[in-house]
Design an enzyme around this catalytic site. Structure first.
Site, mmCIF file in Angstrom:
data_model
loop_
_atom_site.group_PDB
_atom_site.id
_atom_site.type_symbol
_atom_site.label_atom_id
_atom_site.label_comp_id
_atom_site.label_asym_id
_atom_site.label_seq_id
_atom_site.Cartn_x
_atom_site.Cartn_y
_atom_site.Cartn_z
ATOM 1 N N SER A 78 -8.450 21.887 -9.086
ATOM 2 C CA SER A 78 -8.307 20.447 -9.920
ATOM 3 C C SER A 78 -9.793 20.267 -10.907
ATOM 4 C CB SER A 78 -7.959 19.331 -9.945
ATOM 5 O OG SER A 78 -9.320 18.900 -9.280
ATOM 6 N N CYS A 79 -9.794 19.399 -12.327
ATOM 7 C CA CYS A 79 -11.107 19.391 -12.762
ATOM 8 C C CYS A 79 -11.904 19.048 -12.039
ATOM 9 C CB CYS A 79 -11.207 18.594 -14.461
ATOM 10 S SG CYS A 79 -10.172 20.068 -15.275
ATOM 11 N N ASP A 80 -12.153 17.717 -11.335
ATOM 12 C CA ASP A 80 -12.118 17.003 -10.316
ATOM 13 C C ASP A 80 -13.448 18.017 -9.766
ATOM 14 O OD1 ASP A 80 -13.582 14.114 -8.452
ATOM 15 O OD2 ASP A 80 -10.892 13.882 -9.315
#
Lengths: 367, 367
Positions: free
Chosen positions: B317-319
Site C-alpha cells: 500500500s501507499c502508506d
C-alpha cells in the site's frame, strides 16, 4: 459536515456504529479544490474512502481517480471513469495491476526505481511516467516520505532510463505527507520539482507535467492552513517558475471526503483505572479509527451535556492497541450514550477490518 | 509448520498472497496444550484466526471457544459449540452481545468494572463471572495490561458486588500479554490470583474457578519458553496453592494456530533508498501482517538462494506505516520472487483489511 439537529435526529435512529456520509459535502469539497487550484486536473485518491457512492458522486462532477491496485482500478471503472481519467500514484505497483491498468487505458504512472521502469516498460509500454521525488514531510501528521521517492538527480536518471525503455517521461510527482498542516511544504516541494525540470532539460528531456500529490488537510482538533491560501501560493509559484503550458494534476483523498462524514459510536463501558477514566466505545481503531494510532486527533462530541474532563477513549476489541485517544475530553458518559466523531470520512472505512468480530460501521448516505 | 518440499510445491501454484493453513497442525497444537495443562478446559480465542475451518477442527476435538462479540459468538455456535462450551474473556462487552450470549447459554464472563457488573446483572442474570486482574505484562511482545484489569482488592469488591447483583462470582482471570516469552509471568500472575482467592474467602466469597487467559507464545525469530515447562510450573503452583477441586480454564489463541500456517507473498518491487535496500511485497501490515507494527518479528524465507543481507521489507500500500520490518534479512530478491512468512497463522487474517485495494490472503486449507 456539522452535527446539526437533523443529523443528530437521524443518527439517533441508526444502529451503532454507523458512518453518515454526506455526498453533498463531497461535491462541495470537490468544487472547493477546483476553485483553489484552477485548471488543475483532480484525481480522487480512492483509498481515502472507497465507497462506490463517493466515487460515483465525484465521477458525475468530472473528477478523475488515482488508483493503486486492481480493486481500486475496478472501482474507478465501475464509477464510469475511462482510462484517461485514471492515474496511478503508487510508485511500486504489482505487475498484474500495471498490465490491467494499461489495458484499461490508464495513462500516467508514478515510479521511483529502476525495477519499476522495467516493470512499466514491460506492462505499459509507451505510457506516461512521473518520477516520484522525496520532499520534506515535516508538516504532515501522517508522513509518507521514507518509503518512496528519490532525489532530483536520480529522478532525472530514472526518467531518462524510462525514455530509453520506450516509456514517455511526463514529469514529476511528490507527496508532502498526508494531512499536511504546513502550507510552505507545497512550495518547498515545488522547488524540488523545479530542479528536476531544469536538470531534465539539460538531459534533453522535455517534461510537460507535474502532479501535486495529496496531503491537503481536513479539520480535526488542530489548526490547518486555508485551502485557498495553499492554492493561491501554489498557482503563483507554478506561473512564475514553470512553463505556461504545464499540465498540472492533484490527487486529493482526505480533502474530498474527510469532512463529509460523521461516525456514530456508542459507549459500551466505563471504568476508573489507576486514577484514569476509561471510556470504551463500539468503534475502535481496527474497525473505524486506525488513523488515531498514527496521531490523527478527531473532534469527538458526546450527546450528553455536562462539563468535559479527560479520559482514555478505547475501542471494543480485546487488544490494548485499540485505544483511540489517551486524552479525550468527554462529559460523564454512561453505557449506551452516543458519541459523534466529526470529519471522519477519510481513512475510516478504508482501513477497517472486522478484528475480534467488530465490523466496520454501516454506511448511511445523505444525497 | 515447516516449509517442506511438498508445501513449497503447493505454494508455487497459488495466487499470491495466500495463507496455507494446516489443520493437522492445529490439532497437534491443541493436543500439545492439553498435554501441557492436564485437566484444564481449553477455550480457543477465536480472534487469533476466525476461519470457520479452524473453529470446526478444534470443535471436533472437544475444544471450547472464547468469544468477545456477536460475530465471534455466531462463529462458535456455527462450529457446533453449545453455550457451556463458550466463555467471554472481554472485560468490556456490548450489551447486545451479553444478552445474545446469555440466551445462547454461554456461562462465564470476565469483568473489571462496576459498569460491567451492572451490564451483566441486567443481561445475563445469574451467570458466572470472573474478575480480570492486572498482572505484569513485561514478558509480552504485545502487552495488553493497561486497557483492562483491576488489583486484588478491587477484584474482590467487584465479585462481592456481582454476587449482590444476582451474578455468580466464579473466580479470577488474567492475561500475561500476548506472545509472552517470560515463563515466570504465569507464576507471578497466579500469585496475584491467589491473593484474590484469599481476600475473597475473607469476604465470604467461595471462588471455585481460575482462568489462565492466553499469551502462550509461538516460534518466530526470538527464543520462547517451552510449552511443557510453562505447563508443569503452572500445574505445580495450582496444586500447591489452590483448592484441589479448582476448575481451571485457559484461552489460547496464538498457541493453537500461530504455527499452523505459512503466508505466501510475492516481491512486487525493489529499490535502493538512501543506502538502504527496500523490498516491497504484496502482503503488508494492513492485509496480513498487522502484528509487525507491534513488534512481532516473523521468520521470512526467500525461495531464491544466495547470501542474505539486511533490507527494509514493506507492504504494497501507499502508506508509509505499511512496513513489515526495518531489518529483514533476504537474498538479492527480484520482482516476482516468492517469500514465505513462517508461523503466520495467528492475527494475520483477523486484523486484515483491504486498504488501498489490497485484500487479505486467500486461505488454502490442508486437512
Amino acid at each position: 459536515m456539522d452535527l446539526t439537529p437533523t443529523i443528530l435526529d437521524l443518527a439517533r435512529k441508526l444502529t451503532s456504529p454507523a458512518l453518515i456520509v454526506d455526498l453533498g459535502e463531497v461535491r462541495r469539497r470537490y468544487e472547493a479544490v477546483r476553485r483553489a487550484l484552477p485548471g488543475v486536473a483532480v484525481y480522487y485518491a480512492v483509498k481515502a474512502n472507497p465507497h462506490p457512492a463517493v466515487a460515483g458522486t465525484l465521477r458525475e462532477l468530472g473528477c478523475g481517480f488515482e488508483v493503486s491496485s486492481v480493486a481500486e482500478l475496478e472501482l474507478a471503472l465501475a464509477a464510469g471513469a475511462g482510462g484517461p481519467g485514471i492515474i496511478s500514484g503508487n510508485p511500486v505497483k504489482t505487475p498484474d495491476f500495471v498490465s490491467r491498468a494499461h489495458a484499461a487505458g490508464v495513462r500516467g504512472f508514478a515510479l521511483d526505481s529502476p525495477a519499476e521502469v522495467a516493470k512499466l516498460a514491460k506492462g505499459a509500454s509507451g505510457t506516461e511516467v512521473y518520477a516520484r521525488v522525496t520532499v520534506d514531510n515535516s508538516g504532515s501528521e501522517w508522513p509518507l516520505s521514507r518509503k518512496y521517492g528519490v532525489g532530483p538527480v536520480e529522478a532525472v536518471e530514472l526518467l531518462a532510463n524510462a525514455r530509453d525503455a520506450g516509456l514517455t517521461p511526463a514529469g514529476v510527482t511528490f507527496h508532502v505527507g498526508s494531512q499536511c498542516v504546513r502550507a510552505e511544504s507545497w512550495l518547498d516541494a515545488l522547488g524540488v520539482c523545479r530542479e528536476v525540470f531544469e536538470r531534465a532539460s539539460g538531459r534533453g528531456l522535455d517534461l510537460t507535467a507535474l502532479n501535486l500529490g495529496g496531503g491537503l488537510p481536513v479539520r480535526h482538533t488542530r489548526p490547518i492552513p486555508d485551502l485557498d491560501a495553499v492554492g493561491s501560493a501554489v498557482m503563483a509559484y507554478l506561473r512564475e517558475q514553470f512553463r505556461p503550458d504545464l499540465r498540472v494534476s492533484v490527487e486529493p483523498g482526505r480533502a474530498l471526503v474527510g469532512e463529509a462524514a460523521i461516525l456514530v459510536t456508542t459507549v459500551i463501558g466505563v471504568a476508573e483505572r489507576a486514577s484514569e477514566r476509561w471510556v470504551y466505545v463500539d468503534a475502535g481503531v481496527f474497525n473505524a479509527l486506525m488513523e488515531a494510532t498514527g496521531g490523527i486527533r478527531y473532534e469527538i462530541v458526546a450527546e450528553r451535556p455536562g462539563a468535559r474532563a479527560p479520559c482514555v477513549l478505547a475501542g471494543p476489541s480485546c487488544d490494548s492497541v485499540d485505544v483511540i485517544s489517551s486524552d479525550a475530553l468527554l462529559p460523564d458518559v454512561r453505557v449506551g450514550d452516543r458519541l459523534y466523531v466529526l470529519n471522519a470520512g477519510a481513512y475510516t472505512l478504508s482501513y477497517a477490518s472486522s478484528f475480534n468480530g467488530f465490523g466496520p460501521p454501516e454506511v448511511v448516505l445523505l444525497p
